[in-house]
Enzyme design. Structure first.
Site, PDB file in Angstrom:
ATOM      1  N   ARG A  77       5.216  21.248 -22.854  1.00 55.74           N
ATOM      2  CA  ARG A  77       5.558  20.678 -24.339  1.00 55.74           C
ATOM      3  C   ARG A  77       3.721  20.029 -24.466  1.00 55.74           C
ATOM      4  O   ARG A  77       3.641  18.645 -23.120  1.00 55.74           O
ATOM      5  CB  ARG A  77       6.391  20.297 -24.694  1.00 55.74           C
ATOM      6  CG  ARG A  77       6.798  19.345 -25.913  1.00 55.74           C
ATOM      7  CD  ARG A  77       7.882  18.551 -26.500  1.00 55.74           C
ATOM      8  NE  ARG A  77       7.972  18.395 -27.292  1.00 55.74           N
ATOM      9  CZ  ARG A  77       8.213  16.620 -27.552  1.00 55.74           C
ATOM     10  NH1 ARG A  77       8.477  16.146 -26.125  1.00 55.74           N
ATOM     11  NH2 ARG A  77       8.348  16.086 -28.800  1.00 55.74           N
ATOM     12  N   HIS A 121       2.563  14.035 -32.715  1.00 50.46           N
ATOM     13  CA  HIS A 121       3.339  13.252 -31.600  1.00 50.46           C
ATOM     14  C   HIS A 121       2.472  12.208 -32.438  1.00 50.46           C
ATOM     15  O   HIS A 121       2.006  11.612 -31.147  1.00 50.46           O
ATOM     16  CB  HIS A 121       3.594  13.976 -30.250  1.00 50.46           C
ATOM     17  CG  HIS A 121       4.607  13.255 -29.764  1.00 50.46           C
ATOM     18  ND1 HIS A 121       4.862  13.804 -28.954  1.00 50.46           N
ATOM     19  CD2 HIS A 121       4.159  11.602 -29.160  1.00 50.46           C
ATOM     20  CE1 HIS A 121       4.875  12.821 -27.957  1.00 50.46           C
ATOM     21  NE2 HIS A 121       5.375  12.063 -28.820  1.00 50.46           N
ATOM     22  N   GLU A 166      10.132  12.722 -32.603  1.00 46.80           N
ATOM     23  CA  GLU A 166      10.666  11.423 -32.860  1.00 46.80           C
ATOM     24  C   GLU A 166      10.440  10.531 -34.153  1.00 46.80           C
ATOM     25  O   GLU A 166      10.129   9.612 -34.785  1.00 46.80           O
ATOM     26  CB  GLU A 166      10.145  10.454 -31.952  1.00 46.80           C
ATOM     27  CG  GLU A 166      10.989  11.156 -30.410  1.00 46.80           C
ATOM     28  CD  GLU A 166      10.523   9.846 -29.989  1.00 46.80           C
ATOM     29  OE1 GLU A 166      10.171   8.900 -29.835  1.00 46.80           O
ATOM     30  OE2 GLU A 166      10.975  10.513 -28.310  1.00 46.80           O
ATOM     31  N   ASN A 300      15.595  14.203 -27.502  1.00 47.24           N
ATOM     32  CA  ASN A 300      14.593  13.329 -26.337  1.00 47.24           C
ATOM     33  C   ASN A 300      15.790  12.664 -26.202  1.00 47.24           C
ATOM     34  O   ASN A 300      16.088  11.157 -26.907  1.00 47.24           O
ATOM     35  CB  ASN A 300      13.367  12.201 -26.894  1.00 47.24           C
ATOM     36  CG  ASN A 300      12.526  13.707 -26.970  1.00 47.24           C
ATOM     37  OD1 ASN A 300      12.199  14.667 -27.166  1.00 47.24           O
ATOM     38  ND2 ASN A 300      11.165  12.855 -27.832  1.00 47.24           N
ATOM     39  N   TYR A 302      16.373   8.757 -23.253  1.00 48.33           N
ATOM     40  CA  TYR A 302      15.776   8.224 -22.283  1.00 48.33           C
ATOM     41  C   TYR A 302      17.188   6.266 -22.055  1.00 48.33           C
ATOM     42  O   TYR A 302      17.685   6.628 -20.702  1.00 48.33           O
ATOM     43  CB  TYR A 302      14.545   7.481 -22.994  1.00 48.33           C
ATOM     44  CG  TYR A 302      13.411   8.139 -22.517  1.00 48.33           C
ATOM     45  CD1 TYR A 302      13.069   8.038 -21.633  1.00 48.33           C
ATOM     46  CD2 TYR A 302      12.759   8.760 -23.737  1.00 48.33           C
ATOM     47  CE1 TYR A 302      11.516   8.907 -21.807  1.00 48.33           C
ATOM     48  CE2 TYR A 302      11.794   9.215 -23.888  1.00 48.33           C
ATOM     49  CZ  TYR A 302      11.705   9.804 -22.648  1.00 48.33           C
ATOM     50  OH  TYR A 302      10.034  11.176 -22.318  1.00 48.33           O
ATOM     51  N   GLU A 362      12.080  16.153 -23.995  1.00 44.52           N
ATOM     52  CA  GLU A 362      11.288  14.660 -23.052  1.00 44.52           C
ATOM     53  C   GLU A 362      12.869  13.753 -22.120  1.00 44.52           C
ATOM     54  O   GLU A 362      13.544  13.963 -22.948  1.00 44.52           O
ATOM     55  CB  GLU A 362      10.472  13.305 -23.806  1.00 44.52           C
ATOM     56  CG  GLU A 362       9.629  14.073 -24.595  1.00 44.52           C
ATOM     57  CD  GLU A 362       9.191  13.014 -25.055  1.00 44.52           C
ATOM     58  OE1 GLU A 362       9.471  10.987 -24.861  1.00 44.52           O
ATOM     59  OE2 GLU A 362       8.286  12.706 -26.459  1.00 44.52           O
TER      60      GLU A 362
HETATM   61  C1  FCB Z   1       8.872   9.033 -26.498  1.00 44.72           C
HETATM   62  C2  FCB Z   1       7.873   9.673 -26.780  1.00 44.72           C
HETATM   63  C3  FCB Z   1       6.555   9.675 -25.707  1.00 44.72           C
HETATM   64  C4  FCB Z   1       7.032   8.607 -24.593  1.00 44.72           C
HETATM   65  C5  FCB Z   1       8.163   8.738 -24.008  1.00 44.72           C
HETATM   66  C6  FCB Z   1       8.161   6.653 -22.835  1.00 44.72           C
HETATM   67  O1  FCB Z   1       9.618   8.137 -27.668  1.00 44.72           O
HETATM   68  O2  FCB Z   1       7.904  10.513 -27.762  1.00 44.72           O
HETATM   69  O3  FCB Z   1       5.471  10.002 -26.226  1.00 44.72           O
HETATM   70  O4  FCB Z   1       6.182   7.213 -25.019  1.00 44.72           O
HETATM   71  O5  FCB Z   1       9.131   7.744 -25.319  1.00 44.72           O
END
Ligand code: FCB
Length: 457
Positions: A77, A121, A166, A300, A302, A362
């Site tokens: 990607r 992006h 995002e 995505n 985290y 992600e």
């Molecule tokens: C996300 C972004 C990516 C990177 C990660 C850590 O929010 O999409 O570009 O910065 O975080």
């Protein structure tokens, strides 16, 4: 240890974005982007760096693709830099810019790697920002033109398209909080931006389908699965508000449910929207366009958000939300490690919104460990992070979530936006002085996961 298998055909890959890796910022007719401008504005990027050179991927893409192949990647990607293709945002196409992506796609296909193209992006052409950027409806029109140009050029070979990465970051993080380009701190502007980003997505979907027969089209949202810090009514209200602000504001209109009424009411009360709410912003047909049926939703993930209310009398209008910092493991980004929240968000998306297919577009972790005396990068914590998250995703699949693939963020250490080069998310180490690449232990482990289509749990 048990071996946890993934279904046949599950797609394993890795992700990057244009401004974070390409470099060559002034080459072959590329126009200025808002990130060029923002990163060169003193004080905006922690270590004062920018993406002028980054990983020099623009010149090294062949070697990078060869390395991906050696690591067994099945999919990649990446994003297209709008100002490379349309240096003035709309109108004149820059053939040299498009050509780079044609060569990259050809190299990927030759290596047997499936390209997933993200159109936006975050590197908006600066000329469009000068006209107001995403706060203007005309930027959504320009995006549709850009999507058409790229889909016509690559649509015969690229079959997987992600319109936006995002939208929360493009709108709120960039216009309300001012942390990302263009760096505004204006809630109203952020809400305008959110609508125009979603609208541009909706307009682009049929345009991509027309130019790329058989295309699978989707959008990537970032999720912060929230929970209330306590069972109190105040904490639950704060949780509701945060979830609406971060997750539902984007999900609901994409799935045909209008913007969430509770959030419109909150924003009107706080003066972030005029008393008539969205009436002047949302025009007839907008919501139908935004809800264009998609083939997949990109996730995505985290970290989660544990939300406590902090309602101070003067701001009685809005639940003030405060993030708690539970005693857990944290990455160097200051993000809590919480794999089970990935399971929760995938399951919730499946149960509540029922997307046809899901991809984790992600997921990854920032740990700065570098090469030891033998030149080996022992990034055990990243490896453990990925293992835990893969297993959590597999559990969501057992609960029915239609997860079809997983993209680890990121292939390379790269320019981490406002954090500059201080944060390393790569499974491949980059020496920024020599541009040498060293696959970290996590990349070698990931290669084995891919080969086995299974994780040792
Ligand atoms: C996300 C972004 C990516 C990177 C990660 C850590 O929010 O999409 O570009 O910065 O975080």
């Amino acid at each position: 240890m048990t071996t946890v298998h993934f279904p046949k055909g599950f797609l394993w890959g890795t992700a990057t974005s244009s401004y974070q890796i390409e470099g060559a910022a002034q080459e072959d007719g590329r126009g200025e982007s808002i990130w060029d401008r923002f990163s060169k504005t003193p004080g905006k990027v922690e270590d004062g760096t920018n993406g002028d050179v980054a990983c020099d991927h623009y010149h090294r893409y062949r070697d990078d693709v060869a390395l991906m192949k050696r690591l067994g990647m099945q999919a990649y990607r990446f994003s297209v830099a709008w100002p490379r293709v349309l240096p003035t945002g709309r109108g004149r196409v820059n053939p040299a810019g498009l050509d780079f992506y044609k060569r990259l796609v050809d190299a990927l296909l030759e290596a047997g790697i499936e390209p997933f193209v993200t159109l936006y992006h975050w590197d908006l052409p600066q000329v469009l920002q000068d006209e107001g950027g995403w706060t203007q409806r005309s930027t959504a029109e320009a995006f549709t033109e850009y999507a058409d140009v790229v889909a016509r050029a690559l649509g015969d070979r690229v079959k997987n398209w992600i319109t936006h990465n995002e939208p929360w970051c493009t709108s709120l993080l960039s216009h309300e909080k001012g942390i990302h380009a263009p760096g505004l701190k204006d809630f109203r502007a952020a809400l305008l931006a959110s609508h125009h980003v979603l609208l541009s997505h909706g307009w682009a979907v049929p345009v991509i389908r027309a130019a790329s027969p058989g295309a699978q089209v989707g959008i990537t949202l970032n999720f912060s699965p929230a929970e209330a810090a306590s069972p109190s009514a105040a904490d639950y209200d704060a949780f509701r508000h945060y979830d609406g602000y971060f997750n539902r504001w984007f999900l609901d209109p994409l799935y045909g449910r209008h913007y969430p009424a509770d959030m419109v009411a909150d924003y009107v009360r706080a003066g972030h929207l005029p008393p008539e709410g969205l009436a002047t912003l949302v025009r007839p047909g907008d919501l139908e366009a935004i809800a264009a049926p998609c083939d997949f939703l990109g996730v995505n993930y985290y970290n989660r958000a544990v939300i406590r209310s902090d309602r101070v009398p003067e701001s009685e209008n809005l639940p003030r939300t405060v993030h708690l910092a539970p005693p857990s493991e944290w990455t160097e980004m200051g993000w809590e490690v919480h794999a089970d929240s990935l399971r929760r968000i995938l399951t919730r998306l499946h149960l509540v919104y029922a997307p046809a297919r899901l991809y984790v577009t992600e997921n990854g972790a920032s740990f700065s460990v570098g090469p030891d005396a033998e030149g080996r990068v022992r990034d055990d914590r990243r490896l453990a992070y990925l293992r835990e998250h893969f297993l959590a995703a597999r559990k969501a699949m057992e609960a029915g979530a239609p997860l079809a693939g997983y993209f680890v963020w990121s292939f390379l250490d790269n320019f981490e936006w406002d954090r500059g080069y201080s944060q390393r998310f790569g499974i491949v180490w980059v020496d920024y002085k020599t541009q040498q690449r060293i696959p970290k232990d996590s990349a070698l482990w990931y290669r084995d996961v891919i080969a086995a289509n299974a994780v040792e749990g």
